[in-house]
Write an enzyme that holds these catalytic residues in place. Structure first.
Site, PDB file in Angstrom:
ATOM      1  N   HIS A   1       0.854  -1.193   0.000  1.00 16.26           N
ATOM      2  CA  HIS A   1       0.000   0.000   0.000  1.00 16.26           C
ATOM      3  C   HIS A   1       0.890   1.244   0.000  1.00 16.26           C
ATOM      4  O   HIS A   1       1.957   1.255   0.618  1.00 16.26           O
ATOM      5  CB  HIS A   1      -0.918  -0.006   1.241  1.00 16.26           C
ATOM      6  CG  HIS A   1      -1.960   1.068   1.161  1.00 16.26           C
ATOM      7  ND1 HIS A   1      -1.694   2.380   1.475  1.00 16.26           N
ATOM      8  CD2 HIS A   1      -3.248   1.027   0.761  1.00 16.26           C
ATOM      9  CE1 HIS A   1      -2.789   3.103   1.282  1.00 16.26           C
ATOM     10  NE2 HIS A   1      -3.750   2.297   0.849  1.00 16.26           N
TER      11      HIS A   1
ATOM     12  N   GLU B   1      -4.005   1.915  -7.373  1.00 15.39           N
ATOM     13  CA  GLU B   1      -4.329   3.010  -6.445  1.00 15.39           C
ATOM     14  C   GLU B   1      -3.421   4.208  -6.736  1.00 15.39           C
ATOM     15  O   GLU B   1      -2.351   4.343  -6.120  1.00 15.39           O
ATOM     16  CB  GLU B   1      -4.090   2.560  -5.006  1.00 15.39           C
ATOM     17  CG  GLU B   1      -5.009   1.463  -4.532  1.00 15.39           C
ATOM     18  CD  GLU B   1      -5.341   1.637  -3.064  1.00 15.39           C
ATOM     19  OE1 GLU B   1      -6.524   1.712  -2.746  1.00 15.39           O
ATOM     20  OE2 GLU B   1      -4.422   1.735  -2.244  1.00 15.39           O
TER      21      GLU B   1
ATOM     22  N   SER C   1     -10.429   7.282  -3.232  1.00 16.00           N
ATOM     23  CA  SER C   1     -11.630   8.114  -3.132  1.00 16.00           C
ATOM     24  C   SER C   1     -12.867   7.506  -3.799  1.00 16.00           C
ATOM     25  O   SER C   1     -13.600   8.185  -4.517  1.00 16.00           O
ATOM     26  CB  SER C   1     -11.349   9.515  -3.670  1.00 16.00           C
ATOM     27  OG  SER C   1     -10.318  10.091  -2.913  1.00 16.00           O
TER      28      SER C   1
END
Ligand code: PGA
Length: 247
Positions: free
Chosen positions: A91, A161, A209
């Protein structure tokens, strides 16, 4: 659709964690989505070990170590024993905290060795006009998968991402057209790295988002298999509306 709820460190008390699990159990019954919760490590075992529903659990990260004298580390076998079946690896918030490509490949190997399905996060910092962001994405996938056997590569879920879209609002996230292009591009890169036509079974997720206001548009026609959801996954109202948009 696969929905991965990345609670990050937003949830700090057990009653909130229990409330979010109860909601997810209801949502999984009333929708066709698969829900995977990624709670902070201390809560994962408490929630997962008593869980009898089809809600699944993910580690937010796993240790690159083999355990032993490594104070503070939470290893893949610990997560597997605690009831996790997935693990988020690489991440951007872990990369910012020091995860290098070498560490990420170690973590992928540990995850796979203990039967957890890795959700590998990749994505560019910003979008440039010359398409350099495509190289970033290609490189991150290639470096991470190159240490894995063909069989292991087939198990990896890729979560796109882009950093510029994380932790903002729906209007600042990617749009459906750009997401569709990126999903196609990621599938092309995976097809080069996976044996035969097996990459057609690989799952590609989007995170950044995702909210009730954009999830339906992003899901429709982009070719994405699901979403990694941060802030909207720890707000009961937002999370239930978001899953509701997909059913
Ligand atoms: P966000 O986070 O939904 O709050 O943008 C997504 C993520 O970082 O996984």
């Amino acid at each position: 659709m696969l929905i991965v709820a990345n609670w990050k460190a937003y949830v700090e008390d057990v009653s909130k964690a229990k409330k979010l699990l109860a909601l997810s159990k209801r949502l999984v019954r009333s929708s066709s989505c698969t829900i995977v919760l990624a709670p902070p490590a201390p809560f994962l075992g408490a929630l997962a070990l008593t869980n009898k529903s089809s809600v699944a659990f993910a580690a937010q990260d796993v240790s690159a170590t083999l355990g032993g004298a490594t104070t503070g580390e939470a290893t893949a076998p610990m997560y597997a024993a605690a009831g996790a079946t997935y693990a988020i690896i690489g991440h951007s918030e872990r990369r910012a905290a020091g995860d290098t490509d070498a560490l990420i490949t170690q973590k992928l190997l540990r995850t796979l060795a203990h039967g957890l399905t890795p959700i590998l996060c990749i994505g560019e910092h910003e979008r440039d006009t010359e398409g350099k962001y495509l190289n970033t994405v290609r490189e991150e996938i290639t470096i991470a998968l190159s240490v894995l056997s063909p069989k292991e590569r087939m198990k990896v879920i890729v979560a796109y991402e882009p950093l510029w879209a994380i932790g903002k609002t729906a209007s600042e996230a990617i749009d459906q057209r750009d997401l569709g292009e990126m999903v196609l591009y990621i599938r092309k890169v995976l097809a080069e790295l996976l044996p035969g036509k097996s990459s057609s079974h690989s799952l590609v997720l989007y995170g950044g988002s995702v909210e009730p206001g954009n999830i339906r548009a992003l899901a429709g026609g982009s070719g994405v298999d699901g979403f990694l959801i941060g802030h909207a996954s720890v707000d009961t109202h937002l999370f239930s509306s978001l899953v509701g948009e997909l059913t």
